[in-house]
Design a protein around this motif. Structure first.
Motif, mmCIF file in Angstrom:
data_model
loop_
_atom_site.group_PDB
_atom_site.id
_atom_site.type_symbol
_atom_site.label_atom_id
_atom_site.label_comp_id
_atom_site.label_asym_id
_atom_site.label_seq_id
_atom_site.Cartn_x
_atom_site.Cartn_y
_atom_site.Cartn_z
ATOM 1 N N ALA A 35 -26.560 64.255 14.588
ATOM 2 C CA ALA A 35 -26.009 62.898 14.566
ATOM 3 C C ALA A 35 -24.492 62.924 14.377
ATOM 4 N N LEU A 36 -23.992 63.834 13.545
ATOM 5 C CA LEU A 36 -22.542 63.942 13.359
ATOM 6 C C LEU A 36 -21.859 64.330 14.661
ATOM 7 N N MET A 37 -22.590 65.071 15.496
ATOM 8 C CA MET A 37 -22.068 65.535 16.781
ATOM 9 C C MET A 37 -22.265 64.500 17.893
ATOM 10 N N GLY A 38 -22.858 63.353 17.542
ATOM 11 C CA GLY A 38 -23.080 62.318 18.535
ATOM 12 C C GLY A 38 -24.352 62.501 19.339
ATOM 13 N N GLU A 39 -25.241 63.363 18.881
ATOM 14 C CA GLU A 39 -26.472 63.646 19.604
ATOM 15 C C GLU A 39 -27.681 63.112 18.840
ATOM 16 N N GLY A 40 -28.846 63.135 19.477
ATOM 17 C CA GLY A 40 -30.071 62.673 18.839
ATOM 18 C C GLY A 40 -30.114 61.161 18.682
ATOM 19 N N GLU A 41 -30.911 60.722 17.708
ATOM 20 C CA GLU A 41 -31.095 59.293 17.468
ATOM 21 C C GLU A 41 -30.818 58.963 16.006
ATOM 22 N N VAL A 42 -30.496 57.688 15.766
ATOM 23 C CA VAL A 42 -30.247 57.230 14.398
ATOM 24 C C VAL A 42 -30.928 55.882 14.158
ATOM 25 N N HIS A 43 -31.290 55.655 12.892
ATOM 26 C CA HIS A 43 -31.683 54.317 12.448
ATOM 27 C C HIS A 43 -30.397 53.531 12.221
ATOM 28 N N TYR A 44 -30.361 52.306 12.748
ATOM 29 C CA TYR A 44 -29.149 51.501 12.591
ATOM 30 C C TYR A 44 -29.513 50.030 12.723
ATOM 31 N N GLN A 45 -29.205 49.268 11.679
ATOM 32 C CA GLN A 45 -29.446 47.829 11.669
ATOM 33 C C GLN A 45 -30.883 47.477 12.063
ATOM 34 N N GLY A 46 -31.826 48.224 11.489
ATOM 35 C CA GLY A 46 -33.235 47.889 11.636
ATOM 36 C C GLY A 46 -33.916 48.413 12.877
ATOM 37 N N ASP A 47 -33.236 49.245 13.656
ATOM 38 C CA ASP A 47 -33.854 49.781 14.868
ATOM 39 C C ASP A 47 -33.381 51.210 15.086
ATOM 40 N N VAL A 48 -33.983 51.888 16.069
ATOM 41 C CA VAL A 48 -33.604 53.253 16.417
ATOM 42 C C VAL A 48 -32.784 53.215 17.706
ATOM 43 N N HIS A 49 -31.638 53.907 17.675
ATOM 44 C CA HIS A 49 -30.737 53.906 18.820
ATOM 45 C C HIS A 49 -30.291 55.329 19.118
ATOM 46 N N GLN A 50 -29.793 55.545 20.328
ATOM 47 C CA GLN A 50 -29.113 56.788 20.637
ATOM 48 C C GLN A 50 -27.858 56.871 19.772
ATOM 49 N N THR A 51 -27.616 58.025 19.193
ATOM 50 C CA THR A 51 -26.499 58.172 18.256
ATOM 51 C C THR A 51 -25.171 57.803 18.894
ATOM 52 N N LEU A 52 -24.935 58.275 20.106
ATOM 53 C CA LEU A 52 -23.642 58.048 20.756
ATOM 54 C C LEU A 52 -23.368 56.558 20.944
ATOM 55 N N THR A 53 -24.421 55.783 21.200
ATOM 56 C CA THR A 53 -24.263 54.332 21.362
ATOM 57 C C THR A 53 -23.765 53.697 20.065
ATOM 58 N N VAL A 54 -24.344 54.115 18.950
ATOM 59 C CA VAL A 54 -23.958 53.554 17.647
ATOM 60 C C VAL A 54 -22.548 54.000 17.264
ATOM 61 N N LEU A 55 -22.239 55.272 17.504
ATOM 62 C CA LEU A 55 -20.900 55.762 17.163
ATOM 63 C C LEU A 55 -19.838 55.021 17.967
ATOM 64 N N SER A 56 -20.136 54.766 19.230
ATOM 65 C CA SER A 56 -19.189 54.030 20.074
ATOM 66 C C SER A 56 -18.987 52.619 19.539
ATOM 67 N N LYS A 57 -20.077 51.975 19.120
ATOM 68 C CA LYS A 57 -19.987 50.613 18.583
ATOM 69 C C LYS A 57 -19.155 50.571 17.306
ATOM 70 N N GLU A 58 -19.275 51.619 16.481
ATOM 71 C CA GLU A 58 -18.575 51.671 15.199
ATOM 72 C C GLU A 58 -17.210 52.361 15.296
ATOM 73 N N ASN A 59 -16.795 52.724 16.547
ATOM 74 C CA ASN A 59 -15.513 53.418 16.773
ATOM 75 C C ASN A 59 -15.407 54.710 15.968
ATOM 76 N N ILE A 60 -16.504 55.472 15.980
ATOM 77 C CA ILE A 60 -16.551 56.773 15.312
ATOM 78 C C ILE A 60 -16.614 57.852 16.390
ATOM 79 N N PHE A 61 -15.777 58.862 16.279
ATOM 80 C CA PHE A 61 -15.793 59.921 17.279
ATOM 81 C C PHE A 61 -16.767 61.027 16.864
ATOM 82 N N PRO A 62 -17.507 61.597 17.815
ATOM 83 C CA PRO A 62 -18.392 62.724 17.500
ATOM 84 C C PRO A 62 -17.571 63.922 17.016
#
Length: 510
Positions: free
Chosen positions: A154-181
């Protein structure tokens, strides 16, 4: 705000971060230790010194030297190859706990990671980004390699994460939060996965729930004592003081407190001379479970603040030692001990259920049925409790006595601590449902006796429970009642309803 130092995280603080979503901040002094440790790793790479995990392979490949140009690829390959967990994911709160514990461990400054790694773990916590981590696949030595690799993904922007009550692709969430892998550099992949944070995180969640359930079990047992007109002499303080176990003394005192003004309990010789063990020995049995839980708490709080990766960097890089702090044996033992302690709360609860429903053992309506014969009442609820208790007995087999060699026999003894922690959590869920059945039964028994005769504290608990579990006036689908009671117990903190009274020893010791 909870400040993480790497050395002082308590279970109470962990609870606030995990459940209360309290944000964390990183101790400046600890971050300075992280920077110095990283500088040591960078000198080693620059000087081309051969150090395990920095410029060598891993496990059986520890003797294979890696070219300086390949050290970053080495870390990437490590995470990809080790991210082979399987099965259902850990509950999201366990994933959150793993982030917290890994962040705290790296803050100790013995691991050689860049400050950005620690900052990113804290950022994930504070923004509620929790990696999806499969539960199965760890041997509990060389660290929780597979689960922690999924965290690292997840730190590398890969896999999936729980976010705001659902499961998302990690890179999608990082992009939304302006976090770089993060692109892992020398030593960082190994530092992220060589640790006991999966078993410890699962253990922390299990312990926090077990502690609350142990308090609830005493209140539930108190209602059963009223339903069966139990003898209070067995809870006299003198009996418990002369044995000397503080936890036994405390359990007896809390039950005396809950039942102090009850008109349903009896005295020795009033109805009978003595009760069965499942009533008379509540302080001895529940108290022993508290002893085990106290042991578990001590070990968890040590491990939460431990440096558990390998190698560890000392003296600004002048001393780098490859050891075995990743071995999960201390937590494996603690988890196996917790399994037994919680399983016993279910064992004795099921025997109390039998005494509530068996017409040969009480003067209540058979199986607490509103129309015995036409309606079965609580008959099959006791079957359900017995089944869960039996399942607990198989799960309580110690995981720590097993070991399977790995990595071509280089890693020839492992702890299986993560299996132990997972089984402890399963036992906890089963035990809560057994206690839910006891609660359904003793509410009915108390109602039959007369709720106006109950102690003020047990009546208060009765009234709150009745908002969730209606009286049995006719047979219904009792599975629904058991689940409602189970959920209520899981979501209810007894101290918000009835505050446990401290013992004399606890009061004296503050």
């Amino acid at each position: 705000m909870v400040e993480l130092t790497g050395c002082s995280l308590s279970l109470d603080e962990a609870k606030r971060v995990i459940y209360g979503k309290e944000p964390v901040e990183l101790s400046p002094l600890s971050m300075e230790r992280v920077r110095k440790s990283r500088e040591a790793v960078e000198r080693i790479v620059k000087e081309k010194r051969v150090v395990y995990g920095i410029n060598t392979g891993f496990g059986k490949f520890s003797d294979v030297l890696i070219d300086a140009d390949d050290v970053e690829e080495l870390q990437l390959n490590l995470i990809h190859s080790h991210a082979c967990g399987v099965g259902d994911p850990f509950p999201e709160n366990v994933s959150r706990a793993m982030l917290l514990l890994r962040c705290n461990a790296l803050l100790k400054g013995y691991s050689g990671v860049r400050p950005v790694i620690v900052e990113r773990l804290a950022e994930f916590l504070n923004k509620g980004i929790h990696p999806v981590i499969p539960q199965q696949g760890s041997l509990g030595a060389s660290g929780d390699l597979a689960p922690l690799s999924h965290l690292a993904l997840a730190l590398m922007g890969e896999g999936e994460v729980h976010y705001q009550g659902d499961v998302h692709q990690t890179l999608t969430v990082l992009s939304k939060e302006n976090i770089f892998p993060i692109q892992l550099q020398a030593k960082e992949g190994l530092a992220l996965i060589n640790g006991t944070q999966a078993m410890t995180a699962m253990g922390v969640i299990g312990y926090l729930e077990a502690e609350e359930l142990a308090f609830q079990s005493e209140m539930i047992a108190s209602l059963t004592l009223e339903g069966l007109r139990g003898i209070m002499d067995a809870f006299d303080e003198d009996i418990h003081l002369v044995r000397g176990y503080p936890q036994q003394v405390a359990t007896a005192q809390r039950i005396r407190d809950y039942l102090q003004d009850s008109k349903l309990t009896t005295k020795q010789g009033e109805l009978r001379v003595q009760d069965a063990y499942s009533l008379r020995c509540i302080p001895q049995v529940h108290g022993a479970s508290w002893q085990a839980l106290d042991y578990v708490k001590e070990k968890l709080e040590i491990e939460m603040n431990a440096a558990t990766d390998n190698p560890l960097i000392f003296d600004d890089g002048e001393k780098i030692i490859s050891g075995g702090n990743f071995h999960g044996q201390p937590i494996a033992f603690a988890m196996d001990f917790m399994k037994i302690a919680i399983a016993e709360l279910a064992n004795i609860s099921e025997r109390r259920i039998e005494r509530l429903v068996n017409p040969q053992l009480n003067d209540l309506p058979p199986f607490l049925s509103p129309q015995p014969g036409l309606q079965s009442g609580a008959m099959i609820m006791q079957y359900c409790a017995a089944s869960l208790v039996s399942e607990n007995k198989t799960l309580a087999h110690p995981a720590s006595v097993d070991s399977i060699p790995s990595s071509a026999n280089q890693e020839d003894h492992v702890s299986m601590g993560t299996i132990g922690s997972r089984h402890a959590y399963q036992i906890l869920q089963n035990t809560r449902r057994v206690l839910a059945v006891e609660l359904i039964c003793n509410l009915q028994a108390a109602e039959h006796r007369g709720t106006d005769l109950m102690a003020s504290k047990t009546k208060q608990f009765y009234e709150e429970a009745r908002k969730v579990i209606p009286s049995i006036t006719k047979d219904r689908i009792f599975s629904k009642d058991i689940e409602k009671a189970n959920q209520w117990l899981q979501q209810t903190t007894l101290s918000t309803l009835i505050k446990p009274t401290k013992t004399k020893e606890e009061t004296t010791n503050g």
